[in-house]
Design a protein around this motif. Structure first.
Motif, PDB file in Angstrom:
ATOM      1  N   ILE A  52       0.803  -1.057   0.047  1.00  0.00           N
ATOM      2  CA  ILE A  52      -0.046  -0.009   0.079  1.00  0.00           C
ATOM      3  C   ILE A  52       0.914   1.139   0.093  1.00  0.00           C
ATOM      4  N   TYR A 113      -5.060   6.198  -7.558  1.00  0.00           N
ATOM      5  CA  TYR A 113      -5.898   6.127  -6.288  1.00  0.00           C
ATOM      6  C   TYR A 113      -6.960   4.929  -6.163  1.00  0.00           C
ATOM      7  N   TYR A 116      -4.834   2.114  -5.085  1.00  0.00           N
ATOM      8  CA  TYR A 116      -4.712   2.332  -3.663  1.00  0.00           C
ATOM      9  C   TYR A 116      -5.627   1.556  -2.895  1.00  0.00           C
ATOM     10  N   ARG A 117      -6.828   1.766  -3.157  1.00  0.00           N
ATOM     11  CA  ARG A 117      -8.108   1.586  -2.490  1.00  0.00           C
ATOM     12  C   ARG A 117      -8.262   0.143  -2.739  1.00  0.00           C
ATOM     13  N   GLY A 120      -6.174  -2.151  -0.479  1.00  0.00           N
ATOM     14  CA  GLY A 120      -6.500  -2.000   0.943  1.00  0.00           C
ATOM     15  C   GLY A 120      -6.358  -0.783   1.608  1.00  0.00           C
ATOM     16  N   GLY A 121      -6.232   0.200   0.719  1.00  0.00           N
ATOM     17  CA  GLY A 121      -5.826   1.545   1.474  1.00  0.00           C
ATOM     18  C   GLY A 121      -7.156   2.084   1.911  1.00  0.00           C
ATOM     19  N   ASP A 122      -7.068   2.943   2.693  1.00  0.00           N
ATOM     20  CA  ASP A 122      -8.350   3.729   3.212  1.00  0.00           C
ATOM     21  C   ASP A 122      -8.720   4.874   2.027  1.00  0.00           C
ATOM     22  N   TYR A 123     -10.074   5.004   2.470  1.00  0.00           N
ATOM     23  CA  TYR A 123     -10.499   6.024   1.275  1.00  0.00           C
ATOM     24  C   TYR A 123     -10.046   7.275   1.791  1.00  0.00           C
ATOM     25  N   ASN A 124      -9.632   7.706   2.661  1.00  0.00           N
ATOM     26  CA  ASN A 124      -9.210   8.988   3.193  1.00  0.00           C
ATOM     27  C   ASN A 124      -7.555   8.775   3.749  1.00  0.00           C
ATOM     28  N   VAL A 125      -6.771   9.451   3.109  1.00  0.00           N
ATOM     29  CA  VAL A 125      -5.409   9.193   3.719  1.00  0.00           C
ATOM     30  C   VAL A 125      -5.335   9.758   4.944  1.00  0.00           C
ATOM     31  N   ASN A 126      -4.493   8.800   5.894  1.00  0.00           N
ATOM     32  CA  ASN A 126      -4.822   9.358   7.442  1.00  0.00           C
ATOM     33  C   ASN A 126      -3.355   9.195   7.931  1.00  0.00           C
ATOM     34  N   ASP A 128      -1.634   8.973  10.842  1.00  0.00           N
ATOM     35  CA  ASP A 128      -1.803   8.576  12.396  1.00  0.00           C
ATOM     36  C   ASP A 128      -0.549   8.904  13.217  1.00  0.00           C
TER      37      ASP A 128
END
Length: 151
Positions: A52, A113, A116-117, A120-126, A128
């Motif tokens: 990812i 993008y 990326y999804r 398994g990437g998140d819908y919004n880039v976070n 953390d």
């Protein structure tokens, strides 16, 4: 309507070819270094199909090169009036391919993008930041003023 699947190899190959042609006549080495380094991250994303991070870094790299390409074109686009006819044709071809590459980058960002999804990437880039902070230094603890204190 379903979004067509575009192969990551095709995206990297297309941008590699357009960057080669764009560098033929008038763009500085910084344009080539920036675009080819992002394409190297794209090769990494191809090689590691389950990563990812590789796809996210490729996506961010393409987005950043959109801005840097605009800056390069604005600064280095010369007037082609003083060029000989053969050089003028080479300049036009090179400039056209570089501009075409810039116009296709937002479309490539969209497809990368989607990849990326799919990986398994998140819908919004976070980003953390909680994982890098020591769990004992939280604001809900009774002694939250940790400045000057050693835990």
């Amino acid at each position: 309507m379903e979004i067509p699947a575009v192969n990551l190899k095709a995206i990297v190959l297309m941008h590699w070819l357009l960057t080669i042609w764009g560098c033929m006549a008038w763009l500085p080495p910084s344009y080539a270094w920036g675009n080819f380094s992002v394409l190297a991250v794209g090769v990494w994303a191809i090689a590691q199909r389950d990563s990812i991070d590789a796809v996210l870094m490729f996506l961010i790299g393409i987005a950043v090169t959109i801005l840097t390409d605009i800056i390069h074109f604005g600064i280095y686009y010369p007037l082609a009036e003083g060029l000989a006819e053969r050089n003028r044709d080479t300049f036009r071809f090179s400039a056209g391919m570089a501009i075409l590459g810039l116009l296709l980058k937002p479309v490539s960002c969209f497809f990368v993008y989607q990849m990326y999804r799919e990986r398994g990437g998140d819908y919004n880039v976070n980003f953390d930041l909680d994982t890098s902070v020591d769990s004992r230094c939280t604001t809900d603890s009774a002694d939250s003023a940790f400045i000057g204190h050693r835990y």
